[in-house]
Design an enzyme around this catalytic site. Structure first.
Site, PDB file in Angstrom:
ATOM      1  CG  MET A  28      -2.106   0.842   1.125  1.00  0.00           C
ATOM      2  SD  MET A  28      -3.201   0.214  -0.186  1.00  0.00           S
ATOM      3  CE  MET A  28      -4.361   1.546  -0.298  1.00  0.00           C
ATOM      4  CD  GLU A 107      -6.023  -1.084   9.407  1.00  0.00           C
ATOM      5  OE1 GLU A 107      -5.022  -0.424   9.028  1.00  0.00           O
ATOM      6  OE2 GLU A 107      -7.169  -0.648   9.339  1.00  0.00           O
ATOM      7  CE  LYS A 112      -3.075   1.424  10.847  1.00  0.00           C
ATOM      8  NZ  LYS A 112      -2.563   1.623   9.505  1.00  0.00           N
ATOM      9  CB  SER A 134      -8.966  -0.298   5.570  1.00  0.00           C
ATOM     10  OG  SER A 134      -8.147  -1.266   6.165  1.00  0.00           O
ATOM     11  CG  HIS A 155      -9.512   3.904   3.603  1.00  0.00           C
ATOM     12  ND1 HIS A 155     -10.724   3.314   3.383  1.00  0.00           N
ATOM     13  CD2 HIS A 155      -8.589   2.905   3.469  1.00  0.00           C
ATOM     14  CE1 HIS A 155     -10.556   2.031   3.138  1.00  0.00           C
ATOM     15  NE2 HIS A 155      -9.275   1.761   3.178  1.00  0.00           N
ATOM     16  CG  ASN A 205     -13.135  -1.594   3.602  1.00  0.00           C
ATOM     17  OD1 ASN A 205     -13.192  -2.110   2.499  1.00  0.00           O
ATOM     18  ND2 ASN A 205     -12.027  -1.086   4.106  1.00  0.00           N
TER      19      ASN A 205
HETATM   20  N1  CAA Z   1      -1.905  -1.561 -10.294  1.00  0.00           N
HETATM   21  C1  CAA Z   1      -1.898  -0.563 -11.212  1.00  0.00           C
HETATM   22  N2  CAA Z   1      -2.737  -0.511 -12.259  1.00  0.00           N
HETATM   23  C2  CAA Z   1      -3.610  -1.521 -12.403  1.00  0.00           C
HETATM   24  C3  CAA Z   1      -3.687  -2.601 -11.508  1.00  0.00           C
HETATM   25  C4  CAA Z   1      -2.768  -2.598 -10.414  1.00  0.00           C
HETATM   26  N3  CAA Z   1      -2.758  -3.572  -9.514  1.00  0.00           N
HETATM   27  N4  CAA Z   1      -4.649  -3.448 -11.915  1.00  0.00           N
HETATM   28  C5  CAA Z   1      -5.174  -2.926 -13.031  1.00  0.00           C
HETATM   29  N5  CAA Z   1      -4.562  -1.760 -13.319  1.00  0.00           N
HETATM   30  C6  CAA Z   1      -4.828  -0.870 -14.440  1.00  0.00           C
HETATM   31  C7  CAA Z   1      -4.478  -1.527 -15.727  1.00  0.00           C
HETATM   32  O1  CAA Z   1      -3.118  -1.378 -16.020  1.00  0.00           O
HETATM   33  C8  CAA Z   1      -5.345  -0.765 -16.706  1.00  0.00           C
HETATM   34  O2  CAA Z   1      -4.729   0.498 -16.979  1.00  0.00           O
HETATM   35  P1  CAA Z   1      -4.684   1.099 -18.470  1.00  0.00           P
HETATM   36  O3  CAA Z   1      -6.129   1.347 -18.819  1.00  0.00           O
HETATM   37  O4  CAA Z   1      -3.896   2.359 -18.308  1.00  0.00           O
HETATM   38  O5  CAA Z   1      -4.030   0.067 -19.318  1.00  0.00           O
HETATM   39  C9  CAA Z   1      -6.628  -0.503 -15.890  1.00  0.00           C
HETATM   40  O6  CAA Z   1      -6.236  -0.607 -14.512  1.00  0.00           O
HETATM   41  C10 CAA Z   1      -7.736  -1.491 -16.156  1.00  0.00           C
HETATM   42  O7  CAA Z   1      -7.225  -2.778 -15.953  1.00  0.00           O
HETATM   43  P2  CAA Z   1      -7.658  -4.077 -16.755  1.00  0.00           P
HETATM   44  O8  CAA Z   1      -8.319  -3.657 -18.029  1.00  0.00           O
HETATM   45  O9  CAA Z   1      -6.539  -5.026 -16.811  1.00  0.00           O
HETATM   46  O10 CAA Z   1      -8.636  -4.830 -15.784  1.00  0.00           O
HETATM   47  P3  CAA Z   1     -10.094  -4.542 -15.283  1.00  0.00           P
HETATM   48  O11 CAA Z   1     -10.956  -3.888 -16.269  1.00  0.00           O
HETATM   49  O12 CAA Z   1     -10.490  -5.835 -14.699  1.00  0.00           O
HETATM   50  O13 CAA Z   1      -9.891  -3.507 -14.068  1.00  0.00           O
HETATM   51  C11 CAA Z   1      -9.699  -3.217 -11.731  1.00  0.00           C
HETATM   52  C12 CAA Z   1      -9.050  -3.777 -12.989  1.00  0.00           C
HETATM   53  C13 CAA Z   1      -9.950  -1.721 -11.906  1.00  0.00           C
HETATM   54  C14 CAA Z   1      -8.710  -3.460 -10.606  1.00  0.00           C
HETATM   55  C15 CAA Z   1     -11.071  -3.936 -11.474  1.00  0.00           C
HETATM   56  O14 CAA Z   1     -10.878  -5.325 -11.493  1.00  0.00           O
HETATM   57  C16 CAA Z   1     -11.709  -3.541 -10.154  1.00  0.00           C
HETATM   58  O15 CAA Z   1     -12.318  -2.479 -10.045  1.00  0.00           O
HETATM   59  N6  CAA Z   1     -11.627  -4.425  -9.143  1.00  0.00           N
HETATM   60  C17 CAA Z   1     -12.258  -4.188  -7.830  1.00  0.00           C
HETATM   61  C18 CAA Z   1     -11.281  -3.498  -6.954  1.00  0.00           C
HETATM   62  C19 CAA Z   1     -11.867  -3.179  -5.622  1.00  0.00           C
HETATM   63  O16 CAA Z   1     -13.012  -3.453  -5.291  1.00  0.00           O
HETATM   64  N7  CAA Z   1     -11.040  -2.551  -4.766  1.00  0.00           N
HETATM   65  C20 CAA Z   1     -11.413  -2.234  -3.426  1.00  0.00           C
HETATM   66  C21 CAA Z   1     -10.727  -3.201  -2.540  1.00  0.00           C
HETATM   67  S1  CAA Z   1     -11.138  -2.911  -0.872  1.00  0.00           S
HETATM   68  C22 CAA Z   1      -9.900  -1.960  -0.352  1.00  0.00           C
HETATM   69  O17 CAA Z   1      -8.921  -1.700  -0.956  1.00  0.00           O
HETATM   70  C23 CAA Z   1     -10.172  -1.334   0.938  1.00  0.00           C
HETATM   71  C24 CAA Z   1      -9.459  -1.800   2.072  1.00  0.00           C
HETATM   72  O18 CAA Z   1      -9.224  -0.962   2.852  1.00  0.00           O
HETATM   73  C25 CAA Z   1      -9.181  -3.195   2.408  1.00  0.00           C
END
Ligand code: CAA
Length: 295
Positions: A28, A107, A112, A134, A155, A205
């Site tokens: 992160m 976490e 922290k 988070s 966050h 979350n």
């Molecule tokens: N790091 C950097 N860039 C990334 C990446 C990563 N890990 N994963 C995907 N990308 C980028 C890709 O490179 C691509 O960029 P370009 O358009 O510039 O080429 C773009 O994102 C879209 O990627 P893809 O077309 O390969 O894939 P996708 O359409 O499946 O999108 C995603 C990927 C946006 C991650 C999608 O799968 C998504 O929205 N997933 C859900 C994520 C989510 O819910 N996150 C919240 C988690 S909870 C949390 O984080 C909170 C906590 O506190 C615990």
């Protein structure tokens, strides 16, 4: 003129941020360092407990910049500039001239609080302190600070580079200039900053974990992870639940479940399997092969 986000103080109160500190050099923290360097274009220094971790964090940023360059998402000039802006140190003294320091360490409330106590000993009077927690209470984190008015929750979501939302958390003492700076930073980082109450796991979350709680409960009751995932695919989720769990990391997911369970009881069950998987040192639920296969 764009509309002021709900609850955001007047932008005129925002203070300039010319150097950023990131505490922690894990996944992160590395993603945050990259975002600040790339979008805010100011020096960013990462710290962690030993040189190996610091190097890993800085190397992660460099590797991500190289990927962006290879995909022609940034110019060679911008790539070099971004890399040059990110440095690492094992000492928090490196934050002496930072205006904004964000922590992304383990976490755990006491960890922290310890980080913030150490930070207050080295940062300037005006330096803003932010937490990427988070699920933990920002109010509790501010309790022993000399200057609780400088603490704000900031966050981000995984993956930081692409998720547009940023939950901004105001604690009872957070002052308007600090909050205005947080909203201003969100804009510069090209994120949508939303003000959320300092409640367990904030908003996103809390909602997400209602779904994840049921999915992990089904898993605990014997439904294999890949069956649950396959069943949910047609729902049009951007990522299926276990893929999301694997990306966020089991320890973080467990902390969020525990915070919500402590606050709201059985509406948010803590999965026994997450404990088991973590105790056995399983970081993600499976390794994904280059062809998308899972083992
Ligand atoms: N790091 C950097 N860039 C990334 C990446 C990563 N890990 N994963 C995907 N990308 C980028 C890709 O490179 C691509 O960029 P370009 O358009 O510039 O080429 C773009 O994102 C879209 O990627 P893809 O077309 O390969 O894939 P996708 O359409 O499946 O999108 C995603 C990927 C946006 C991650 C999608 O799968 C998504 O929205 N997933 C859900 C994520 C989510 O819910 N996150 C919240 C988690 S909870 C949390 O984080 C909170 C906590 O506190 C615990």
């Amino acid at each position: 003129r764009s509309k002021r986000p709900a609850g955001a103080p007047d932008r005129k109160l925002a203070r300039p941020v010319t150097k950023v500190g990131v505490v922690g050099a894990g996944l992160m923290a590395g993603q945050l360092a990259l975002l600040f360097a790339r979008q805010l274009k100011v020096p960013v220094v990462l710290t962690d407990i030993d040189q190996a971790r610091v190097n890993k964090g800085v190397n992660y940023v460099h590797a991500e910049v190289d990927k962006l360059l290879a995909r022609k998402r940034i110019s060679a000039d911008a790539a070099n500039r971004t890399k040059a802006l990110v440095s690492g140190s094992v000492s928090k003294e490196a934050f002496a001239d930072a205006d904004f320091v964000i922590e992304a360490v383990f976490e755990e409330l006491n960890v922290k609080k310890q980080v913030f106590a150490e930070l207050e000993a080295v940062v300037s009077e005006d330096c803003i302190l932010a937490t990427n927690t988070s699920s933990l209470s920002v109010t509790a984190m501010a309790a022993d600070l000399k200057h609780p008015e400088r603490l704000v929750g900031f966050h981000f979501f995984n993956p930081v580079a692409v998720m547009p939302l940023l939950e901004i958390v105001r604690a009872p003492h957070t002052d308007d200039a600090v909050l205005a700076t947080a909203f201003d930073l969100a804009r510069t980082l090209k994120k949508t900053g939303v003000l959320v109450k300092d409640a367990a796991a904030f908003v996103v979350n809390r909602i997400l974990l209602r779904l994840m709680g049921e999915v992990t409960a089904a898993f605990d009751e014997g439904t294999p992870a890949d069956v649950a995932d396959t069943a949910l695919k047609p729902m049009g989720l951007p990522m299926t639940p276990f893929t999301l769990l694997a990306m966020v990391g089991l320890p973080v997911a467990q902390h969020v479940q525990e915070s919500l369970h402590a606050a709201f009881g059985d509406r948010f069950p803590v999965s026994a399997n997450l404990h088991k998987l973590i105790d056995n040192g399983v970081k993600g639920l499976w390794e994904e092969g280059p062809d998308g296969s899972r083992s």
